[in-house]
Design a protein around this motif. Sequence first.
Motif, PDB file in Angstrom:
ATOM      1  N   ASP A 161       6.815 -27.521   0.392  1.00 32.79           N
ATOM      2  CA  ASP A 161       5.266 -25.925   1.002  1.00 32.79           C
ATOM      3  C   ASP A 161       6.441 -25.531   1.534  1.00 32.79           C
ATOM      4  O   ASP A 161       7.174 -23.651   1.958  1.00 32.79           O
ATOM      5  N   PHE A 162       8.035 -25.866   2.485  1.00 32.67           N
ATOM      6  CA  PHE A 162       9.040 -25.119   2.767  1.00 32.67           C
ATOM      7  C   PHE A 162       9.442 -24.192   1.756  1.00 32.67           C
ATOM      8  O   PHE A 162       9.945 -22.491   2.305  1.00 32.67           O
ATOM      9  N   ARG A 163       9.892 -24.891   0.925  1.00 32.51           N
ATOM     10  CA  ARG A 163      10.614 -24.016  -0.056  1.00 32.51           C
ATOM     11  C   ARG A 163       9.755 -22.665  -0.490  1.00 32.51           C
ATOM     12  O   ARG A 163      10.308 -21.673  -1.623  1.00 32.51           O
ATOM     13  N   LEU A 164       8.296 -22.821  -1.029  1.00 32.66           N
ATOM     14  CA  LEU A 164       7.723 -21.751  -1.526  1.00 32.66           C
ATOM     15  C   LEU A 164       7.159 -20.559  -0.209  1.00 32.66           C
ATOM     16  O   LEU A 164       7.604 -19.510  -0.971  1.00 32.66           O
ATOM     17  N   TRP A 165       7.447 -21.464   0.490  1.00 29.91           N
ATOM     18  CA  TRP A 165       7.554 -20.061   2.130  1.00 29.91           C
ATOM     19  C   TRP A 165       7.850 -18.765   2.267  1.00 29.91           C
ATOM     20  O   TRP A 165       8.345 -17.870   2.024  1.00 29.91           O
ATOM     21  N   VAL A 166       9.552 -19.778   1.588  1.00 29.67           N
ATOM     22  CA  VAL A 166      10.866 -18.853   1.610  1.00 29.67           C
ATOM     23  C   VAL A 166      11.436 -18.207   0.570  1.00 29.67           C
ATOM     24  O   VAL A 166      11.126 -17.008   0.700  1.00 29.67           O
ATOM     25  N   CYS A 167      10.317 -18.051  -0.444  1.00 30.03           N
ATOM     26  CA  CYS A 167      10.758 -17.576  -1.762  1.00 30.03           C
ATOM     27  C   CYS A 167       9.296 -16.336  -2.073  1.00 30.03           C
ATOM     28  O   CYS A 167       9.965 -15.283  -2.548  1.00 30.03           O
ATOM     29  N   LEU A 168       8.725 -16.868  -0.959  1.00 28.16           N
ATOM     30  CA  LEU A 168       6.904 -15.820  -1.153  1.00 28.16           C
ATOM     31  C   LEU A 168       7.968 -14.225  -0.397  1.00 28.16           C
ATOM     32  O   LEU A 168       7.547 -13.582  -0.808  1.00 28.16           O
ATOM     33  N   HIS A 169       8.964 -15.059   0.650  1.00 29.15           N
ATOM     34  CA  HIS A 169       9.751 -13.517   1.147  1.00 29.15           C
ATOM     35  C   HIS A 169      10.276 -12.680   0.971  1.00 29.15           C
ATOM     36  O   HIS A 169      10.841 -11.948   0.751  1.00 29.15           O
ATOM     37  N   GLU A 170      11.273 -13.943   0.187  1.00 23.70           N
ATOM     38  CA  GLU A 170      12.689 -13.104  -0.890  1.00 23.70           C
ATOM     39  C   GLU A 170      11.350 -12.340  -1.930  1.00 23.70           C
ATOM     40  O   GLU A 170      11.940 -11.568  -2.656  1.00 23.70           O
ATOM     41  N   VAL A 171      10.679 -12.775  -3.182  1.00 24.64           N
ATOM     42  CA  VAL A 171      10.085 -12.080  -3.820  1.00 24.64           C
ATOM     43  C   VAL A 171       9.478 -10.591  -3.230  1.00 24.64           C
ATOM     44  O   VAL A 171       9.497 -10.105  -3.846  1.00 24.64           O
ATOM     45  N   THR A 172       8.530 -11.093  -2.034  1.00 24.28           N
ATOM     46  CA  THR A 172       8.495  -9.703  -1.499  1.00 24.28           C
ATOM     47  C   THR A 172       9.269  -8.659  -1.747  1.00 24.28           C
ATOM     48  O   THR A 172       8.764  -7.224  -1.828  1.00 24.28           O
ATOM     49  N   HIS A 173      10.466  -9.268  -1.148  1.00 27.14           N
ATOM     50  CA  HIS A 173      11.751  -7.945  -1.441  1.00 27.14           C
ATOM     51  C   HIS A 173      11.581  -6.893  -2.597  1.00 27.14           C
ATOM     52  O   HIS A 173      12.235  -5.941  -3.061  1.00 27.14           O
ATOM     53  N   ARG A 174      11.862  -7.832  -3.208  1.00 25.48           N
ATOM     54  CA  ARG A 174      11.643  -7.969  -4.795  1.00 25.48           C
ATOM     55  C   ARG A 174      10.814  -7.140  -5.664  1.00 25.48           C
ATOM     56  O   ARG A 174      10.936  -6.177  -5.937  1.00 25.48           O
ATOM     57  N   VAL A 175       9.952  -7.641  -5.247  1.00 26.30           N
ATOM     58  CA  VAL A 175       8.684  -6.031  -5.643  1.00 26.30           C
ATOM     59  C   VAL A 175       8.593  -5.031  -4.826  1.00 26.30           C
ATOM     60  O   VAL A 175       8.300  -4.054  -5.302  1.00 26.30           O
ATOM     61  N   GLN A 176       8.996  -4.744  -3.544  1.00 27.76           N
ATOM     62  CA  GLN A 176       9.088  -3.635  -2.664  1.00 27.76           C
ATOM     63  C   GLN A 176       9.595  -2.455  -3.290  1.00 27.76           C
ATOM     64  O   GLN A 176       9.572  -1.735  -3.936  1.00 27.76           O
ATOM     65  N   PHE A 177      11.408  -3.208  -4.528  1.00 25.82           N
ATOM     66  CA  PHE A 177      12.289  -2.122  -4.625  1.00 25.82           C
ATOM     67  C   PHE A 177      12.215  -2.065  -5.876  1.00 25.82           C
ATOM     68  O   PHE A 177      12.523  -1.290  -6.946  1.00 25.82           O
ATOM     69  N   THR A 178      11.062  -2.866  -6.592  1.00 23.51           N
ATOM     70  CA  THR A 178      10.792  -3.180  -7.725  1.00 23.51           C
ATOM     71  C   THR A 178       9.781  -1.887  -7.861  1.00 23.51           C
ATOM     72  O   THR A 178       9.340  -1.294  -9.266  1.00 23.51           O
ATOM     73  N   ALA A 179       8.317  -2.566  -7.699  1.00 20.73           N
ATOM     74  CA  ALA A 179       7.275  -1.489  -7.914  1.00 20.73           C
ATOM     75  C   ALA A 179       7.374  -0.549  -6.777  1.00 20.73           C
ATOM     76  O   ALA A 179       6.933   0.780  -7.256  1.00 20.73           O
ATOM     77  N   VAL A 180       8.242  -0.739  -6.418  1.00 16.31           N
ATOM     78  CA  VAL A 180       8.109   0.911  -5.258  1.00 16.31           C
ATOM     79  C   VAL A 180       9.884   1.802  -5.484  1.00 16.31           C
ATOM     80  O   VAL A 180      10.647   0.797  -4.309  1.00 16.31           O
ATOM     81  N   PRO A 181      10.142   1.539  -6.679  1.00 15.22           N
ATOM     82  CA  PRO A 181      11.784   2.066  -6.751  1.00 15.22           C
ATOM     83  C   PRO A 181      12.799   3.118  -6.839  1.00 15.22           C
ATOM     84  O   PRO A 181      14.349   2.814  -6.473  1.00 15.22           O
ATOM     85  N   TRP A 182      12.354   4.341  -6.076  1.00 15.60           N
ATOM     86  CA  TRP A 182      12.492   5.836  -4.965  1.00 15.60           C
ATOM     87  C   TRP A 182      13.206   4.539  -3.895  1.00 15.60           C
ATOM     88  O   TRP A 182      14.146   5.472  -2.424  1.00 15.60           O
ATOM     89  N   LEU A 183      12.393   3.930  -3.320  1.00 12.91           N
ATOM     90  CA  LEU A 183      13.067   2.430  -1.773  1.00 12.91           C
ATOM     91  C   LEU A 183      14.849   2.617  -2.101  1.00 12.91           C
ATOM     92  O   LEU A 183      15.491   2.540  -0.982  1.00 12.91           O
ATOM     93  N   ARG A 184      14.940   1.853  -3.142  1.00 12.38           N
ATOM     94  CA  ARG A 184      17.180   1.550  -3.001  1.00 12.38           C
ATOM     95  C   ARG A 184      17.556   3.505  -2.958  1.00 12.38           C
ATOM     96  O   ARG A 184      18.484   2.823  -2.599  1.00 12.38           O
ATOM     97  N   ARG A 185      17.424   4.111  -3.355  1.00 13.02           N
ATOM     98  CA  ARG A 185      17.750   5.228  -3.996  1.00 13.02           C
ATOM     99  C   ARG A 185      17.846   5.823  -2.327  1.00 13.02           C
ATOM    100  O   ARG A 185      18.607   6.765  -1.886  1.00 13.02           O
ATOM    101  N   HIS A 186      16.233   5.579  -1.315  1.00 13.74           N
ATOM    102  CA  HIS A 186      15.820   6.289  -0.300  1.00 13.74           C
ATOM    103  C   HIS A 186      17.762   5.266   0.780  1.00 13.74           C
ATOM    104  O   HIS A 186      18.382   5.691   1.646  1.00 13.74           O
ATOM    105  N   MET A 187      17.071   3.804   0.645  1.00 15.50           N
ATOM    106  CA  MET A 187      18.498   3.142   1.142  1.00 15.50           C
ATOM    107  C   MET A 187      19.686   3.719   1.409  1.00 15.50           C
ATOM    108  O   MET A 187      20.749   4.153   2.167  1.00 15.50           O
ATOM    109  N   LEU A 188      20.474   4.224   0.119  1.00 13.98           N
ATOM    110  CA  LEU A 188      21.766   4.570  -0.830  1.00 13.98           C
ATOM    111  C   LEU A 188      22.384   5.770   0.249  1.00 13.98           C
ATOM    112  O   LEU A 188      23.401   6.000   0.561  1.00 13.98           O
ATOM    113  N   ASP A 189      20.822   6.488  -0.001  1.00 13.85           N
ATOM    114  CA  ASP A 189      21.647   8.048   0.152  1.00 13.85           C
ATOM    115  C   ASP A 189      20.994   7.857   2.161  1.00 13.85           C
ATOM    116  O   ASP A 189      21.983   8.413   2.798  1.00 13.85           O
TER     117      ASP A 189
END
Length: 353
Positions: A161-189
């Motif tokens: 359960d703990f490993r899946l719980w942590v993976c949910l957090h990190e996969v959410t970050h992956r989804v944020q920065f791939t489903a919303v691709p301008w976020l990476r450019r925003h951070m770099l700017d």
Amino acid sequence: MPQDGSGSLIDWNLAVRAGKRFSPASPDVSRREADDAVDELYRATAQAADVVAELTHLHEPPVTAVTRVIDRPAWIETNAAGMRNVMAPVVERLTEDNPVGKVAERVGGRLTGIQVGVVLGFLSGKVLGQFEFFERAGGQLLLVAPNLVAVERQLKVDPHDFRLWVCLHEVTHRVQFTAVPWLRRHMLDEIDALSASIDTDPAEMRRRLSGAVGELVKVVRGQGNGAGVLAVLATPEQRAVLERVTAFMSLVEGHAEYVMNAVSPTVIPSQQVIENRFATRRRRGGNPLDRLLRRVLGMEAKTRQYIDGSAFVRTVVDRIGVDDFNAIWTSRETLPTRAEITDPELWIARVHA
């Protein structure tokens, strides 16, 4: 800058070596236990993607980011490479036509390399997972297996359960920065804006360094605002950028925190137990030296980002639903300000008026 990373303002090779030297010892596991943990983390990442899609209503394109289950030395190497990429324009500005910077480049590279290495070594024993996109443009999802095993043992929670719980957090970050691709450019700017606002005047640099020493004394005494010593070095222009970055990080961290704690008990039966025990661990902050280093590095403020950001996301989703919350990803203008993070009604009124 030499390609090997030495002879610059920061000796990155030395930083990696120092980081590995100061990294804590890994937990004692058998080869079979280690292999099983690695295999399960890869499976949990794939499972988490479906859960995150259901909870966020964000549509991730075909995944190009690699997933890596790694140990602490590999985490240090990866993040040193990413930091080197991010800091290249900053180092160039500090040394360009600046006698103080050039002297530091000649004599201080080893010292700063050791300092960076100590920080990386400390953090290598703390980070459970990370979506990293500075070393590779496509991003990479990192899961630090020794830290996950150490924490699940410390909390006495169900490892699966703990490993899946942590993976949910990190996969959410992956989804944020791939489903919303301008976020990476925003951070770099924003990083570019910080670099451009650096004041290389020697007198001003000395003045801010003196203020940082004073803040360090406060931190050692248990005082200060939790923002860390480095925040004192910022100019007024940089503080404005840091305000925006703080709000942005509160959003993305709080969003991931919201997702991992909104998961159905049918997916993670012991989720509530994990959440409660992990929150208690976070509040305690480890031993006295651990708490001191966290305050010096500004990690107390990082904890507040999780708490404030999660409360913001939860409040907005409860008030207007997931789909209207997702208007937040439309543009830079729809991102919340720092004031709106602590008062979600302000964001709702501004964006959904």
